[in-house]
Design a protein around this motif. Structure first.
Motif, PDB file in Angstrom:
ATOM      1  N   GLU A   1       0.806  -1.031   0.008  1.00 40.46           N
ATOM      2  CA  GLU A   1      -0.118   0.028   0.199  1.00 40.46           C
ATOM      3  C   GLU A   1       0.842   1.211   0.031  1.00 40.46           C
ATOM      4  O   GLU A   1       0.405   2.155  -0.605  1.00 40.46           O
ATOM      5  CB  GLU A   1      -1.029   0.211   1.197  1.00 40.46           C
ATOM      6  N   HIS A   2       2.063   1.358   0.922  1.00 41.90           N
ATOM      7  CA  HIS A   2       2.910   2.501   0.731  1.00 41.90           C
ATOM      8  C   HIS A   2       3.289   2.632  -0.722  1.00 41.90           C
ATOM      9  O   HIS A   2       3.453   3.935  -1.175  1.00 41.90           O
ATOM     10  CB  HIS A   2       4.146   2.268   1.739  1.00 41.90           C
TER      11      HIS A   2
ATOM     12  N   LEU B   1       2.100   1.974  -3.560  1.00 47.38           N
ATOM     13  CA  LEU B   1       0.906   2.249  -4.303  1.00 47.38           C
ATOM     14  C   LEU B   1       0.854   3.764  -4.061  1.00 47.38           C
ATOM     15  O   LEU B   1       0.639   4.404  -5.109  1.00 47.38           O
ATOM     16  CB  LEU B   1      -0.348   1.384  -4.328  1.00 47.38           C
TER      17      LEU B   1
ATOM     18  N   LEU C   1      -6.901  -3.515  -3.629  1.00 43.82           N
ATOM     19  CA  LEU C   1      -6.253  -2.612  -3.005  1.00 43.82           C
ATOM     20  C   LEU C   1      -6.212  -1.357  -4.226  1.00 43.82           C
ATOM     21  O   LEU C   1      -6.777  -0.205  -3.753  1.00 43.82           O
ATOM     22  CB  LEU C   1      -4.578  -2.671  -2.941  1.00 43.82           C
TER      23      LEU C   1
ATOM     24  N   PHE D   1       0.110  -4.993  -7.919  1.00 41.87           N
ATOM     25  CA  PHE D   1      -0.711  -4.692  -6.682  1.00 41.87           C
ATOM     26  C   PHE D   1      -1.831  -5.536  -6.628  1.00 41.87           C
ATOM     27  O   PHE D   1      -2.421  -6.116  -7.695  1.00 41.87           O
ATOM     28  CB  PHE D   1      -1.055  -3.298  -6.655  1.00 41.87           C
TER      29      PHE D   1
ATOM     30  N   ARG E   1      -9.986  -0.161  -4.347  1.00 35.04           N
ATOM     31  CA  ARG E   1     -10.257   0.955  -3.297  1.00 35.04           C
ATOM     32  C   ARG E   1      -9.831   2.193  -3.411  1.00 35.04           C
ATOM     33  O   ARG E   1     -10.506   3.204  -3.176  1.00 35.04           O
ATOM     34  CB  ARG E   1      -9.747   0.347  -1.910  1.00 35.04           C
ATOM     35  N   TYR E   2      -8.709   2.254  -4.108  1.00 35.34           N
ATOM     36  CA  TYR E   2      -8.198   3.758  -4.177  1.00 35.34           C
ATOM     37  C   TYR E   2      -8.743   4.455  -5.444  1.00 35.34           C
ATOM     38  O   TYR E   2      -8.977   5.617  -5.281  1.00 35.34           O
ATOM     39  CB  TYR E   2      -6.467   3.715  -4.352  1.00 35.34           C
TER      40      TYR E   2
END
Length: 856
Positions: free
Chosen positions: A244-245, A247, A331, A327, A334-335
């Motif tokens: 996540e970091h 991304l 995830l 990824f 979601r973004y």
């Protein structure tokens, strides 16, 4: 006692030395030797201590010394001359300005890392150094690039080696106020701020700008008070953190980077960027931001996609799928299920990175796949890597052979003024009348004698030996505070011994420890009484790569043994400053990756520009440039039964080359002590490789083969209120809808005798159902070549034409007949088939849509 905060206070210069501040503010000093000499004159000792950083120097020098220089009219005139030279460099027309109106006015270049100078540590390895060299060469050529990246507060990491050889990482915090950076500001003086809407908050970033000669580099920084604490760390480290970091960093780089470029063009009045170049997939989201902007101008997603594709260049540096950023799909979902990109839905985003091909994973979002789908112009970074990439991404173009996959290649180059030692440049200027070593006449032995070349090579080796000793003594003292380095460290390495260099990142495929395969044989090579050899080695392993760290530990422990420790050293904390002495100081540059896993490998290029000879596996750039006289090729044991056997065979071949060819040639001297056969190879290397390996050649290729065509394609699509973009989107939708019904119903051939001969003509007639498409929408081809077990190799294509004599030719509801002739041009096996591909003059190749129908 620890400070709770620290910052850099810049010096106040005397008025008549104000030129120094202007000169220090432009990173041209990092490759311009006269500027370095100007700053070194202030205080040679302090210049060394601050590692050739002009801003740090001006902040550390005593005011009395500045006052003394202010009273020295000769120095003041010198500073003003350098400033005037910089201003001329920034304003005068250069190569690019001769290209005329067809060349794009602004090109945006995106990379996750940039290696410009040791004082701006925003790089980890080859990708960043390549990006830095790209900007420097673009500046020298006058290419109007604006670059976008991230400002990492701790850079990559600083490396230390424990007494038992284990790598330790530390992350010193950088103070941007002490770097050659300034904040991008609005007309009212407030900092420009870039914002991204996230699922649970807003991410803000300020924009630092660096002047890299004529090129502007924009670096986004999230460590600002406007962010929540958890978001301030988004730009903490290069390649740090989990999925996540990472991304978040790539969203900021791609989407935020485009917004930063737009802000910069608006504030400066520079033309809007016409071409966007993404250096590897990390910045791929930039295409989605551009699509969102175009939707805001009235286009649909598909129409905007055509415009973005036309103006985007995607460079892949990765020769293995495992090296690509992927990824988890949820995830990404979601973004993008937010207001991050107005007008763009998550349902439109996810297919761009989908691995919807045999062998792909349905659960991931692939950044390189998105890069290819958003970029019409794609390339690998060497000829071999281009071929590897075409095979690796063949799944995106089902039905096409790998050689037809639309990925070209532009072989990397290196920035000669940065990487060529000043001593060699001085020799070229004195004897050949030019400081430009890439265009000097090194073959002219009348002007540059063998003794001249041998003398400068000896001085560069001596320079490396002294630097290595200083670095290792300093590392020992840091581990043993208050202690005195052992006496034997004063004699580490020998400036008269054949020196082999090896320095790079330390993933396992680069095989740092292949040289240790037979320790006893290596020991004999190192300690040979008549022809000794020494190794200087450096490199960092990724902090999460324990296997890479174990390789470093194994090598350090071997090199620490008392009988060889003066012949083999590992230098900790490999960076640009070390590399600039290491490449020139080695006689031979070693590279032994597993072929074909080295995309390019530019370290050997930098060594070659200084007259070092390469000893390398035929991988990356060496595969296309090795000619038998510029070094040695380690044979690849590709057919070995397993990895251990392959390592053994290739290590033995390396040892044989060193013992029986390299060392004898190096130590075979004439009456003047000059190894004439060795010098002949140095001269040949400098004469034949200096220009082709330069970043100037590389950037010219990007301009001529990618940037100018990309700008032309995008211009066509944007004219007349995007008329061609709308038309192309409609055409693609029509073709994709009809394609399942396109087929080759029947193929007839004749015209050859019962025993065909070279020169005979094969007449081909194909009956094709186009399912409502017009014949102009497709090309029907006869594909022919050598036939082995029904597989065609060495294929060629020839278009067939519609037989207009057949009734109903223009009736879309009936089958069409296509005819053509193929001349039999060779003896032996011959085979052919017929296929149908979509064609449009706005496609670069028929493979672009991944649609093909072949006769069965």
């Amino acid at each position: 006692m620890k400070a709770i905060r620290r910052f850099t206070v810049r010096a106040v210069l005397p008025d008549n030395l104000s030129a120094l501040e202007e000169i220090a503010g432009n990173l041209r000093w990092s490759w311009h030797e006269p500027t370095k000499e100007l700053f070194a004159r202030i205080s040679p000792e302090l210049w060394q201590q601050v590692r050739h950083d002009p801003i740090a120097l001006l902040g550390a020098v005593e005011p009395s010394r500045l006052a003394e220089l202010a009273g020295d009219q000769g120095y003041v005139d010198w500073a003003n001359h350098i400033r005037d030279d910089l201003r001329a460099y920034l304003s005068e027309p250069r190569w690019y300005q001769s290209l005329g109106e067809g060349a794009p006015k602004t090109i945006a270049y995106f990379s996750p890392e940039f290696g410009i100078a040791a004082t701006l540590p925003q790089y980890s390895g080859g990708l960043g150094i390549l990006a830095g060299d790209h900007l420097k060469a673009a500046s020298d050529l006058g290419v109007p690039i604006v670059a976008a990246g991230l400002f990492y507060r701790s850079g990559y990491f600083s490396q230390a080696i424990t007494p038992d050889g284990w790598q330790l990482e530390s992350y010193p915090v950088l103070d941007p106020d002490g770097l050659p950076l300034s904040v991008l500001r609005n007309p009212d003086g407030t900092p420009v701020q870039i914002s991204l809407a996230l699922p649970d908050g807003v991410l803000h970033a300020r924009v630092w700008q660096a002047a890299v000669g004529r090129v502007k580099l924009l670096l986004l920084d999230t460590d600002i008070p406007d962010n929540e604490e958890r978001l301030r760390s988004v730009t903490d480290r290069l390649y740090g953190g989990g999925g996540e970091h990472r991304l978040l960093q790539e969203l900021l780089l791609g989407i935020g980077g485009v917004r930063a470029v737009k802000a910069w063009t608006e504030l400066t009045g520079a033309p809007e960027a016409e071409v966007f170049h993404t250096n590897e997939g990390h910045a791929g989201f930039l295409g989605l931001e551009r699509i969102s902007d175009l939707i805001g101008e009235g286009l649909t997603f598909d129409q905007a996609l055509q415009v973005v594709r036309a103006g985007t260049v995607f460079t892949t540096h990765t020769p293995v799928p495992a090296g690509i950023d992927r990824f988890d799909k949820p995830l990404v979902q979601r973004y993008f299920s937010t207001s991050l990109l107005p007008g763009v839905s998550v349902e439109q985003v996810l297919p761009l990175g989908a691995e919807d091909y045999p062998g792909g994973s349905p659960d991931v979002f692939n950044m390189a796949v998105m890069g290819l789908r958003l970029g019409q112009h794609a390339n690998g970074v060497s000829q071999l890597h281009g071929d590897v990439s075409r095979h690796m991404f063949n799944g995106l173009y089902p039905g096409f052979d790998p050689q037809e996959v639309p990925i070209d290649s532009v072989t990397n180059g290196v920035h000669a003024p940065t990487w060529t030692d000043p001593m060699l440049r001085a020799l070229a200027l004195e004897r050949l009348g030019t400081e430009d070593t890439t265009h000097a006449d090194w073959a002219n032995s009348g002007a540059v004698s063998d003794l001249d070349l041998w003398g400068v090579r000896n001085r560069m080796r001596e320079q490396l030996v002294q630097d290595a000793r200083r670095r290792l003594e300093r590392a020992w003292e840091e581990q043993n505070p208050g202690g005195i380095a052992p006496a034997w460290m004063d004699d580490l390495l020998d400036p008269n011994v054949l020196t082999i260099g090896f320095a790079r990142r330390v993933p396992t495929y680069k095989r740092l420890t292949l040289m240790l395969h037979d320790p006893d044989r290596l020991r004999r090579i190192l300690t040979d009484p008549k022809r000794p050899v020494q190794f200087v080695i450096a490199g960092k392993s990724h902090p999460a790569d324990d296997e890479g760290k174990r390789l470093i530990q194994k090598l350090v422990q071997f090199a620490s043994e008392a009988d060889i420790r003066q012949r083999m050293v590992f230098l900790p904390d490999y960076d640009i400053g070390m590399a600039q002495l290491l490449y020139p100081g080695t006689d031979v540059w070693l590279n032994n990756p597993l072929r074909p896993l080295e995309a390019c490998g530019t370290s050997g290029m930098k060594a070659a520009l200084n007259g070092a000879l390469n000893l390398s596996i035929l991988d990356g750039w060496w595969n296309e440039f090795y000619d038998g006289e510029n070094g040695w090729a380690i044979p690849s044991a590709d057919a070995a039964g397993d990895g251990a056997e392959r390592d053994a065979l290739e290590a033995e071949a390396m040892y044989d080359l060193i013992e029986h060819q390299i060392a004898p040639r190096f130590y075979d001297r004439d009456g003047d002590g000059v190894p004439t056969a060795w010098i002949a190879r140095i001269r040949h290397t400098l004469a034949t490789l200096s220009a082709p390996l330069s970043a100037e050649r590389m950037v010219r290729e990007y301009v001529e083969r990618l940037y100018v065509p990309a700008a032309s394609y995008e211009d066509r699509l944007t004219e007349d209120d995007f008329a061609e973009a709308r038309s192309l989107a409609d055409w693609k939708a029509k073709v994709e809808a009809a394609w399942p019904g396109v087929n080759v119903a029947h193929v007839d051939a004749g015209g050859v005798d019962a025993v065909p001969q070279v020169g005979d003509e094969l007449h081909v007639r194909a009956l094709v159902h186009l399912n409502g498409l017009d014949p102009s929408d497709v090309e029907v081809q006869v594909v022919y070549g050598r036939s082995h077990d029904d597989e065609l190799t060495d294929t060629r294509q020839q278009a067939l034409t519609v037989d207009t004599s057949v009734p109903g030719t223009h009736d879309a509801t009936v089958a069409h007949e296509f005819v053509g002739t193929v001349r039999l041009a060779w003896a032996g096996s011959f085979g052919y088939t017929v296929r149908v591909v979509p064609v449009n003059d706005l496609l670069l190749t028929p493979a672009e849509l991944g649609l093909v129908t072949t006769a069965s």
